[in-house]
Scaffold this motif. Structure first.
Motif: not given
Length: 73
Positions: A28-35
């Motif tokens: 998710l972090h690699q996709l730009g999500f932080n939540l």
């Protein structure tokens, strides 16, 4: 990554849950999500209920609690 259902993860144990959500968080972090609003900590109190099913860790409140804690440790 394709992850097993919460129910399948819980059958292996809280350590496996922790490993799975770590990999999910990295993806998710690699996709730009932080939540992330997961996991769902519903207790599957009625196994015939098609709404909760495999997205619940267990029908045992203690198992759901153990797996939920594994996510945040």
């Amino acid at each position: 990554p394709s992850l097993p259902s919460a129910q399948a993860m819980a059958l292996v144990g809280p350590g496996f849950v922790s490993d799975c959500v770590f990999h999910q968080a990295q993806a998710l972090h690699q996709l730009g999500f932080n939540l992330s609003f997961s996991p769902v900590l519903d207790v599957n109190t009625h196994p015939a209920n098609p709404v909760i099913g495999a997205r619940s860790f267990s029908s045992s409140p203690e198992q759901v609690t153990a797996c939920g804690r594994a996510v945040w440790e």
